[in-house]
Design a protein around this motif. Structure first.
Motif, PDB file in Angstrom:
ATOM      1  N   SER A   1       1.176  -1.272   0.015  1.00  0.00           N
ATOM      2  CA  SER A   1       0.375   0.426  -0.586  1.00  0.00           C
ATOM      3  C   SER A   1       0.569   1.150  -0.295  1.00  0.00           C
ATOM      4  N   ASP A   2       0.296   2.410  -0.808  1.00  0.00           N
ATOM      5  CA  ASP A   2       0.760   3.256  -0.107  1.00  0.00           C
ATOM      6  C   ASP A   2       1.415   4.736   1.419  1.00  0.00           C
ATOM      7  N   GLY A   3       2.348   4.349   1.520  1.00  0.00           N
ATOM      8  CA  GLY A   3       2.953   4.986   3.081  1.00  0.00           C
ATOM      9  C   GLY A   3       2.838   6.252   3.056  1.00  0.00           C
ATOM     10  N   VAL A   4       2.542   7.417   4.054  1.00  0.00           N
ATOM     11  CA  VAL A   4       2.258   8.043   3.905  1.00  0.00           C
ATOM     12  C   VAL A   4       3.989   8.914   3.716  1.00  0.00           C
ATOM     13  N   GLU A   5       4.089   9.720   3.319  1.00  0.00           N
ATOM     14  CA  GLU A   5       4.976  10.252   3.210  1.00  0.00           C
ATOM     15  C   GLU A   5       5.717  11.404   4.250  1.00  0.00           C
ATOM     16  N   LYS A   6       4.787  12.403   4.247  1.00  0.00           N
ATOM     17  CA  LYS A   6       4.559  13.358   5.392  1.00  0.00           C
ATOM     18  C   LYS A   6       3.119  13.931   6.120  1.00  0.00           C
ATOM     19  N   VAL A   7       3.155  14.483   7.405  1.00  0.00           N
ATOM     20  CA  VAL A   7       1.830  14.521   8.356  1.00  0.00           C
ATOM     21  C   VAL A   7       1.982  15.592   8.413  1.00  0.00           C
ATOM     22  N   HIS A   8       1.433  16.763   8.780  1.00  0.00           N
ATOM     23  CA  HIS A   8       1.558  17.929   9.626  1.00  0.00           C
ATOM     24  C   HIS A   8       0.532  17.569  10.716  1.00  0.00           C
ATOM     25  N   ILE A   9       1.381  18.519  11.458  1.00  0.00           N
ATOM     26  CA  ILE A   9       1.192  18.154  12.567  1.00  0.00           C
ATOM     27  C   ILE A   9       1.068  19.899  13.412  1.00  0.00           C
ATOM     28  N   ASN A  10       0.368  19.782  14.739  1.00  0.00           N
ATOM     29  CA  ASN A  10       0.119  21.699  14.784  1.00  0.00           C
ATOM     30  C   ASN A  10       0.233  20.758  16.745  1.00  0.00           C
ATOM     31  N   ILE A  11       0.829  21.954  17.212  1.00  0.00           N
ATOM     32  CA  ILE A  11       1.716  21.886  18.153  1.00  0.00           C
ATOM     33  C   ILE A  11       1.180  23.525  19.174  1.00  0.00           C
ATOM     34  N   ARG A  12       1.176  23.131  20.488  1.00  0.00           N
ATOM     35  CA  ARG A  12       0.699  24.387  21.850  1.00  0.00           C
ATOM     36  C   ARG A  12       1.417  24.380  22.683  1.00  0.00           C
ATOM     37  N   GLY A  13       2.160  25.187  23.026  1.00  0.00           N
ATOM     38  CA  GLY A  13       3.322  25.747  24.273  1.00  0.00           C
ATOM     39  C   GLY A  13       2.876  27.085  24.371  1.00  0.00           C
ATOM     40  N   SER A  14       3.922  27.583  25.396  1.00  0.00           N
ATOM     41  CA  SER A  14       4.231  28.587  25.523  1.00  0.00           C
ATOM     42  C   SER A  14       4.994  29.356  24.360  1.00  0.00           C
ATOM     43  N   LEU A  15       4.342  30.837  24.485  1.00  0.00           N
ATOM     44  CA  LEU A  15       5.313  31.496  23.753  1.00  0.00           C
ATOM     45  C   LEU A  15       6.627  31.712  22.927  1.00  0.00           C
ATOM     46  N   GLN A  16       6.931  31.564  24.992  1.00  0.00           N
ATOM     47  CA  GLN A  16       8.033  31.077  24.319  1.00  0.00           C
ATOM     48  C   GLN A  16       9.058  29.263  23.702  1.00  0.00           C
ATOM     49  N   GLU A  17       8.548  28.932  24.363  1.00  0.00           N
ATOM     50  CA  GLU A  17       9.053  27.574  23.454  1.00  0.00           C
ATOM     51  C   GLU A  17       9.006  27.304  21.966  1.00  0.00           C
ATOM     52  N   ILE A  18       7.116  27.759  21.451  1.00  0.00           N
ATOM     53  CA  ILE A  18       7.174  28.093  20.484  1.00  0.00           C
ATOM     54  C   ILE A  18       7.480  28.857  19.996  1.00  0.00           C
ATOM     55  N   ARG A  19       8.892  29.992  19.686  1.00  0.00           N
ATOM     56  CA  ARG A  19       9.187  30.520  19.011  1.00  0.00           C
ATOM     57  C   ARG A  19      10.846  29.793  18.735  1.00  0.00           C
ATOM     58  N   ARG A  20      11.026  29.086  20.006  1.00  0.00           N
ATOM     59  CA  ARG A  20      11.621  28.241  20.115  1.00  0.00           C
ATOM     60  C   ARG A  20      12.322  27.004  19.359  1.00  0.00           C
ATOM     61  N   PHE A  21      11.191  26.461  18.916  1.00  0.00           N
ATOM     62  CA  PHE A  21      10.512  25.326  17.962  1.00  0.00           C
ATOM     63  C   PHE A  21      11.387  25.645  16.486  1.00  0.00           C
ATOM     64  N   ASP A  22      12.498  24.768  16.496  1.00  0.00           N
ATOM     65  CA  ASP A  22      12.962  24.879  14.760  1.00  0.00           C
ATOM     66  C   ASP A  22      12.356  23.366  14.363  1.00  0.00           C
ATOM     67  N   GLU A  23      11.251  23.498  13.463  1.00  0.00           N
ATOM     68  CA  GLU A  23      10.955  22.919  12.821  1.00  0.00           C
ATOM     69  C   GLU A  23      12.032  22.059  11.222  1.00  0.00           C
ATOM     70  N   LYS A  24      13.242  22.971  11.370  1.00  0.00           N
ATOM     71  CA  LYS A  24      14.100  22.057  10.672  1.00  0.00           C
ATOM     72  C   LYS A  24      14.768  20.786  11.506  1.00  0.00           C
ATOM     73  N   LEU A  25      14.876  21.167  12.786  1.00  0.00           N
ATOM     74  CA  LEU A  25      15.262  20.484  13.876  1.00  0.00           C
ATOM     75  C   LEU A  25      14.891  19.368  13.735  1.00  0.00           C
ATOM     76  N   TYR A  26      13.280  18.998  14.047  1.00  0.00           N
ATOM     77  CA  TYR A  26      12.104  18.507  14.300  1.00  0.00           C
ATOM     78  C   TYR A  26      11.319  17.756  12.784  1.00  0.00           C
ATOM     79  N   GLY A  27      12.683  17.163  11.501  1.00  0.00           N
ATOM     80  CA  GLY A  27      11.893  17.182  11.030  1.00  0.00           C
ATOM     81  C   GLY A  27      11.176  16.070   9.926  1.00  0.00           C
ATOM     82  N   LYS A  28      12.086  14.426  11.088  1.00  0.00           N
ATOM     83  CA  LYS A  28      11.445  12.903  10.666  1.00  0.00           C
ATOM     84  C   LYS A  28      11.370  12.824  12.365  1.00  0.00           C
TER      85      LYS A  28
END
Length: 199
Positions: A59-86
């Motif tokens: 069957s066809d596997g899913v290559e990517k998923v889109h996630i929504n994340i909630r947190g404090s403004l400080q933690e959201i600003r620190r979150f780096d999508e490039k570092l958490y990419g896989k």
């Protein structure tokens, strides 16, 4: 006079503008400094699979998923999508059926909460794996230059082992090279090529 006019003309309007500027500044500072405020951010995550050795995913596997994340403004600003990419998904002990992207797959930094995953599920279908030795066929196009003929087509290795779903492997009689043009002004054509995947 011009300096006096700059400071003292239209005093009511300038007072209103100053108050508005101060309010905007206070709002911005309040939004930055309030540790209790929360926000959400979206990120695309690549799915990397560990496949079982005795079964093939058909069957066809899913290559990517889109996630929504909630947190404090400080933690959201620190979150780096490039570092958490896989995210790694181990399919070695997973049966055919519906697979759910559980929250514990996503090891988020502290202070962040996973709100949603899209798509949240995927269909998995496995077949037993099989291996078969098949010959390699050279695929040629065009015609040799005038006065030249094809004396021999030779490929090395002449046979390869193919592994995949048992039903696909059973029906496979050969694998082919990419198309190689004979319209070249040389006596011997050498090419290092990748084989064309079956199907």
């Amino acid at each position: 006079n011009w300096a006096r006019a700059a400071f003292f003309e239209n005093i009511p309007l300038k007072s209103i503008a100053l108050v508005l500027a101060i309010l905007v500044f206070v709002m911005i500072r309040d939004g930055r400094d309030d540790p209790g405020r929360t926000a959400e951010i979206g990120a695309d995550v690549t799915i990397v699979y560990i496949y079982p050795e005795d079964r093939t995913l058909v069957s066809d596997g899913v290559e990517k998923v889109h996630i929504n994340i909630r947190g404090s403004l400080q933690e959201i600003r620190r979150f780096d999508e490039k570092l958490y990419g896989k995210v790694e998904v181990d399919l070695r002990d997973i049966p055919s059926g519906e697979f759910v992207f559980q929250k514990d797959l996503f090891d988020l930094p502290g202070g962040l909460e996973l709100v949603s995953v899209n798509p949240a599920t995927m269909k998995l279908s496995f077949e037993p794996s099989a291996v078969k030795i098949v010959p390699v066929t050279v695929t040629t196009v065009d015609f040799p230059r005038p006065g030249m003929v094809v004396a021999e087509k030779r490929v090395k290795p002449s046979k390869v082992a193919v592994r995949g779903a048992a039903s696909v492997v059973a029906a496979l009689s050969e694998v082919r090279t990419p198309e190689i043009s004979l319209d070249e002004n040389v006596e011997v054509i050498h090419r290092r090529v990748a084989l064309v995947p079956p199907g």
